[in-house]
Scaffold this motif. Structure first.
Motif, short mmCIF file in Angstrom:
data_model
loop_
_atom_site.label_atom_id
_atom_site.label_comp_id
_atom_site.label_asym_id
_atom_site.label_seq_id
_atom_site.Cartn_x
_atom_site.Cartn_y
_atom_site.Cartn_z
N TYR A 16 0.82 -1.21 0.00
CA TYR A 16 0.00 0.00 0.00
C TYR A 16 0.86 1.27 0.00
O TYR A 16 0.42 2.32 0.47
CB TYR A 16 -0.93 0.01 1.21
N ALA A 17 2.04 1.17 -0.55
CA ALA A 17 2.98 2.30 -0.51
C ALA A 17 2.39 3.53 -1.21
O ALA A 17 1.72 3.42 -2.24
CB ALA A 17 4.30 1.90 -1.18
N ARG A 18 2.66 4.67 -0.60
CA ARG A 18 2.24 5.94 -1.17
C ARG A 18 3.47 6.75 -1.55
O ARG A 18 4.50 6.67 -0.88
CB ARG A 18 1.43 6.75 -0.15
N PRO A 19 3.38 7.58 -2.60
CA PRO A 19 4.49 8.49 -2.90
C PRO A 19 4.76 9.40 -1.70
O PRO A 19 3.82 9.87 -1.05
CB PRO A 19 3.99 9.29 -4.11
N GLU A 20 6.01 9.63 -1.42
CA GLU A 20 6.37 10.47 -0.27
C GLU A 20 6.08 11.94 -0.59
O GLU A 20 6.67 12.51 -1.51
CB GLU A 20 7.86 10.30 0.04
N PRO A 21 5.16 12.57 0.14
CA PRO A 21 4.89 14.00 -0.13
C PRO A 21 6.02 14.86 0.41
O PRO A 21 6.76 14.44 1.31
CB PRO A 21 3.58 14.25 0.64
N PRO A 22 6.17 16.07 -0.12
CA PRO A 22 7.23 16.94 0.39
C PRO A 22 6.95 17.35 1.83
O PRO A 22 5.78 17.61 2.18
CB PRO A 22 7.18 18.14 -0.55
N ASN A 69 -1.47 13.50 0.77
CA ASN A 69 -1.88 12.84 2.00
C ASN A 69 -0.67 12.41 2.84
O ASN A 69 0.29 11.87 2.30
CB ASN A 69 -2.75 11.63 1.69
N TYR A 70 -0.77 12.68 4.15
CA TYR A 70 0.36 12.43 5.06
C TYR A 70 0.07 11.33 6.08
O TYR A 70 0.73 11.27 7.11
CB TYR A 70 0.72 13.73 5.79
N THR A 71 -0.91 10.46 5.82
CA THR A 71 -1.18 9.40 6.80
C THR A 71 0.05 8.51 7.08
O THR A 71 0.25 8.14 8.24
CB THR A 71 -2.37 8.51 6.38
N PRO A 72 0.88 8.16 6.09
CA PRO A 72 2.07 7.37 6.44
C PRO A 72 2.99 8.09 7.42
O PRO A 72 3.58 7.47 8.30
CB PRO A 72 2.76 7.15 5.08
N SER A 160 -10.48 -1.43 3.32
CA SER A 160 -9.08 -1.17 3.67
C SER A 160 -8.13 -2.21 3.08
O SER A 160 -6.92 -1.96 2.97
CB SER A 160 -8.91 -1.12 5.20
N CYS A 161 -8.68 -3.35 2.69
CA CYS A 161 -7.85 -4.40 2.07
C CYS A 161 -7.67 -4.18 0.58
O CYS A 161 -6.67 -4.63 0.00
CB CYS A 161 -8.47 -5.78 2.30
N ILE A 162 -8.63 -3.51 -0.05
CA ILE A 162 -8.59 -3.38 -1.51
C ILE A 162 -8.30 -1.96 -1.99
O ILE A 162 -8.07 -1.75 -3.18
CB ILE A 162 -9.90 -3.89 -2.13
N SER A 163 -8.34 -0.99 -1.08
CA SER A 163 -8.10 0.39 -1.46
C SER A 163 -6.93 0.96 -0.66
O SER A 163 -6.92 0.86 0.57
CB SER A 163 -9.36 1.23 -1.20
N ARG A 164 -5.98 1.54 -1.33
CA ARG A 164 -4.84 2.13 -0.64
C ARG A 164 -5.27 3.27 0.28
O ARG A 164 -4.78 3.38 1.42
CB ARG A 164 -3.81 2.64 -1.66
N ASP A 165 -6.17 4.13 -0.19
CA ASP A 165 -6.63 5.24 0.65
C ASP A 165 -7.32 4.73 1.91
O ASP A 165 -7.08 5.23 3.01
CB ASP A 165 -7.60 6.13 -0.14
N CYS A 166 -8.19 3.73 1.74
CA CYS A 166 -8.90 3.17 2.90
C CYS A 166 -7.94 2.44 3.83
O CYS A 166 -8.10 2.48 5.05
CB CYS A 166 -10.01 2.24 2.45
N PHE A 167 -6.94 1.77 3.26
CA PHE A 167 -5.95 1.10 4.10
C PHE A 167 -5.29 2.08 5.04
O PHE A 167 -5.19 1.84 6.25
CB PHE A 167 -4.87 0.41 3.25
N TRP A 168 -4.83 3.22 4.50
CA TRP A 168 -4.10 4.16 5.35
C TRP A 168 -4.99 4.84 6.38
O TRP A 168 -4.57 5.10 7.51
CB TRP A 168 -3.37 5.19 4.48
#
Length: 204
Positions: A16-22, A69-72, A160-168
């Motif tokens: 579920y990796a997300r691009p790192e925001p600045p 998005n900064y949830t990570p 949350s299992c099938i969507s990256r946004d919902c997972f985070w």
């Protein structure tokens, strides 16, 4: 799931990796820290502060819906707070908070309550507001009927299992923020709120 284990890190960094925001940069000083628990008028408080010119006032909805998005990054701060060094010396710095809150001059709801002591230490010049409800039983009913239900909401869990946004969103709140805030040692926020909500609310 072991929150500090390899499988959890594998999900975060690969599946579920997300691009790192600045990282955000602070352009205005932090002015107001509202450290009361959720379901204590936090959204109304945000709107009031915005009308008074405290723009931006950061709320728990921002964690879920803001773009980028900064949830990570919030999960990393939670992990640092609750899985820190064994000597107990864990400090979340102003620079670390600024990386996610640099655009905000006020904070309320999730970030304000989960990281209350850390934020007060990082921004000692900010005013601190303890928003609360006089009737603790009414607050407890409210939090049971809202936050506690997420733990057993299978539809949200499946998403949350099938969507990256919902997972985070699920990962940040249901696995980290709410269990930590309500001392849910077994990771179950429903029983954590039922058993520990009142004494956590009272600051015992």
């Amino acid at each position: 799931m072991k929150l500090n284990g390899l499988f959890c890190l594998f999900l975060e960094n690969y599946v579920y990796a997300r691009p790192e925001p600045p990282p955000r940069k602070r352009t205005k000083p932090m002015e107001v820290l509202c450290v009361g628990f959720p379901r204590c008028g936090t959204e109304s408080l945000q709107h009031a502060l915005l009308k008074l010119g405290y723009d931006h006032t950061y709320h728990g909805w921002d964690i879920i819906f803001e773009e980028p998005n900064y949830t990570p990054q919030w999960v990393r701060l939670c992990r640092k707070k609750w899985f820190g060094p064994l000597d107990g010396e864990c400090t979340i710095t102003k620079a670390e908070f600024d990386a996610v809150l640099g655009h905000a001059v006020a904070v309320t709801d999730a970030a304000g309550s989960v990281f209350a002591a850390d934020l007060i230490a990082a921004y000692p010049e900010a005013k601190v507001v303890l928003n609360y409800r006089k009737d603790i039983n009414a607050w407890h009913r409210s939090v049971k009927d809202t936050l506690a239900r997420n733990n057993s909401n299978w539809a949200i869990w499946l998403l949350s299992c099938i969507s990256r946004d919902c997972f985070w969103s699920w990962h940040c709140y249901v696995r980290y923020m709410w269990p930590g805030l309500f001392r849910a040692l077994n990771g179950n926020i429903q029983t954590g709120i039922l058993r520990n909500g009142k004494w956590a609310y009272r600051g015992e």
